[in-house]
Design a protein around this motif. Structure first.
Motif: not given
Length: 707
Positions: A533-548
């Motif tokens: 979901t756009k602007y859900d709890c995947s929206s954060a300051d940084i995401n360390p697994i977003g490229g894995i």
């Protein structure tokens, strides 16, 4: 005898525009190099200003401050009696170049502070995450140099008006040194080939080469190959750490001679300065070339422009000086790379952001658990660094936790000081996921909270109902698809709002200073399809697994279960991936991620690589997959998968414009902001492309029936 030389290369954790800190780290590396007897020191690309300055390269301030730092280096007694090779941007004839500046500050002659030469980059990195042609021009005048007029602040120190600028090499009293800069090693026309045939014996490469999973062997093989073909000594320096963006530079400084590695730096480390030195014999290069290269070296070619310096790298009494012997490079497994790279990136981001820790919505699934394990891995690395005597790490930890006397004893205890996790339950959450999240939090030591979001969700729906007079229902309760999707999204978005609220105020509530960085946990495959979901709890300051990828994350969790003794991960891995946004059936989850997406995560990994790495559109992807998946899927089924993927991809592409900044770890990343520059408004019907697929399926079906 005057034939053995000691050379130094390094990995530095530079920070874009941190001229003060960058200067300190450069000086420290030179000091360490000298204590090991080195007469030449090589640093990473653009080390004075930082590689990731991006559009700050357009600013005159960046050029000015770089020269100010260069002056400090020239004036420092630390730089005496060693040839220093540093990187910075320079404007020549109103054109910006990415340059190496070689200088010598000789104690034997106090007035001899000289810039020896300036070598601009000739082959630019302009793919993937790199945009060098946006800020710099390549020097395309092979074997040509011009006179560069030095700024007055440098003239005052060196007494020089001009210095050689261009494609040239440095000739000392005993050998010849030629420069490559990062991408030039990867290019099919690498300068080291012609330089070697012209008698250059030492090649140097200053890089800002980022980490990607399974990439290190390419780098090592290129360095070995460069000296296997035509002999020579190769020094490789690299940037380390997060200098302000999504990539992590992983070090790997090394020295090779005649195809053999003789010195290796760490690939992942929390040390801001790492210097690698090696003593090598120039006669070994000359002997190696005698048989292999002499016929080619005798052939006609345009010689390199040599800049002479009255300075030797060797000494006359080096007979008893031992040389470094060949070593085997230790490569990390992909699981180890995931454990180390993002963890180091997280630490750089935390300590440089000025925040007091991290907050993570922990759902009990693979993705959020992977993020939690990365923070735990970071704490393990921090405790190990403190135990090894890294005073900078200890100083940074104390500043983060707000306690000048704090001394971390173990990773679990440190985790409790800087890491907060929260399980955000709704009426659609199961006890299984709640318990899995709680058990993992207990094992890694995070400060854990259970939060119920039903009150907030009902409050928002109450506002909607008061305005419209309607109350939406889930599909299971007779609602439409639109109602069902909206009810899922409102839960997800409430979690995002609450995550930021608790990140800002949870430390305040307990009387502690500072705020927390919110961590995201959407993997690269979900970003590819837009399955979030756009602007859900995947929206954060940084995401360390977003490229894995999901596949690699599962392997990583298995590794963590063994390496860190986290038994809770086995139950997490055994559970089907689910968002838990729809009503339970008899207390059990009926919704699964793969069913919602219409394909498995392993299929998505294949599709993602074909889309980005192989540059396939719908039709060419179909043509490849009918052969790759012929054992499990018919051409019609393959066509359905391809069309469904591209429909999902194009419908949700707009989400990538707002995606959380993620650690770049995978070459098929769909990150719109830096790496994957494609439209976000598509004709989602793909009429021409899908018609080509359908035509091909019809032809294949007809041919099969004839047989």
């Amino acid at each position: 005898m005057g034939r053995k030389v000691t050379l130094a290369t390094c990995s530095l954790n530079q920070w874009s525009l941190d001229f003060e800190g960058n200067l300190e780290r450069i000086l420290k590396s030179i000091e360490i190099a000298k204590t090991h007897g080195a007469k030449y020191r090589l640093g990473p690309e653009l080390e004075i200003c930082g590689y990731g300055c991006a559009d700050h390269f357009y600013e005159s301030d960046t050029l000015l401050h770089s020269f100010q730092v260069l002056r400090k280096l020239l004036e420092s007694p630390v730089t005496q009696d060693i040839i220093c090779d540093v990187g910075m941007p320079i404007m020549h004839h109103n054109v910006r170049y990415n340059c190496r500046v070689l200088f010598l500050n000789s104690m034997l002659a106090p007035s001899c502070r000289k810039i020896l030469l300036i070598r601009p980059k000739m082959l630019m990195a302009n793919h993937g995450s790199y945009r060098e042609l946006r800020w710099f021009s390549p020097w395309n005048q092979l074997r040509k140099t011009e006179e560069y007029f030095l700024p007055r602040m440098i003239q005052e120190v060196t007494g020089q008006d001009t210095v050689p600028f261009g494609d040239c090499v440095l000739s000392t009293k005993d050998t010849c040194i030629g420069t490559e800069i990062c991408a030039e090693l990867w290019n099919p026309r690498s300068p080291h080939i012609d330089m070697g045939l012209d008698g250059v014996e030492i090649f140097t490469n200053s890089s800002a080469s980022h980490h990607e999973l399974r990439k290190a062997d390419q780098r090592v093989n290129l360095v070995r190959s460069a000296t296997t073909k035509s002999g020579g000594i190769y020094l490789y320096a690299n940037q380390r750490g997060c200098d302000g963006d999504r990539v992590y530079y992983d070090g790997c400084a090394m020295v090779a001679i005649n195809g053999d590695l003789v010195a290796q730096g760490a690939q992942f480390s929390l040390n801001d300065v790492e210097v690698i030195t090696a003593t090598v014999d120039l006669e070994d290069v000359r002997s190696y070339r005698g048989e292999l290269c002499q016929p080619l070296m005798e052939s006609e070619h345009k010689p390199c422009h040599r800049v002479k310096v009255d300075f030797p790298l060797s000494t006359c009494d080096d007979f008893y000086l031992p040389t470094h012997q060949p070593i085997m490079w230790h490569f990390h497994t992909p699981e180890e790379e995931i454990s180390l790279g993002p963890a180091c990136w997280l630490w750089d981001y935390l300590r440089r952001s000025g925040q007091a820790g991290f907050l993570l919505p922990l759902s009990g699934g693979v993705d959020s658990s992977s993020t939690a394990c990365l923070v735990h891995s970071m704490c393990v690395l921090l405790c190990q660094a403190v135990e090894d005597g890294n005073t900078q790490v200890l100083k940074d930890i104390r500043r983060v936790v707000g306690d000048d006397s704090y001394f971390p004893q173990q990773a679990k205890e440190l985790c409790g000081r800087i890491f907060t996790t929260c399980y955000m339950a709704s009426e659609n959450s199961s006890e299984d996921t709640r318990n899995r999240a709680k058990e993992l939090a207990s094992q890694i030591g995070s400060s854990h909270m259970n939060i119920n979001i039903d009150m907030a969700v009902k409050g928002i729906l109450g506002i909607f109902s008061a305005v419209t007079g309607r109350w939406p229902q889930f599909h299971a309760n007779g609602g439409s698809h639109r109602e069902n999707l909206a009810l899922q999204n409102v839960q997800a978005r409430v979690r995002m709002v609450l995550a930021y609220l608790f990140a800002q105020l949870s430390l305040w509530a307990s009387g502690r200073p500072g705020g927390l960085l919110v961590l995201g946990s959407a993997n690269v495959d979900e970003s590819l399809t837009g399955y979030f979901t756009k602007y859900d709890c995947s929206s954060a300051d940084i995401n360390p697994i977003g490229g894995i990828s999901k596949t690699d994350l599962k392997g990583f969790l298995l590794y963590c279960a063994e390496q860190f003794q986290l038994s809770a991960l086995r139950g997490i891995l055994a559970a089907p991936p689910t968002a838990e946004l729809e009503p339970l059936t008899d207390g059990q989850v009926s919704q699964t991620d793969e069913a919602d997406m219409g394909m498995t995560y392993s299929e998505l990994s294949v599709i993602g690589r074909l889309r980005k790495i192989s540059k396939c559109g719908p039709f060419s992807m179909f043509c490849k997959l009918i052969h790759m998946w012929k054992e499990v899927l018919s051409p019609t089924e393959v066509a359905q998968k391809v069309k469904h993927f591209f429909w999902m991809y194009s419908v949700n592409r707009h989400k990538m414009t707002t995606v959380t900044p993620s650690y770049h770890a995978e070459s098929y990343s769909p990150d719109d902001n830096r790496f994957d520059l494609r439209p976000f408004l598509y004709n989602t019907h793909w009429t021409w492309q899908f018609r080509c697929i359908d035509t091909q399926v019809s032809q294949m079906t007809a041919n099969t029936s004839k047989q």
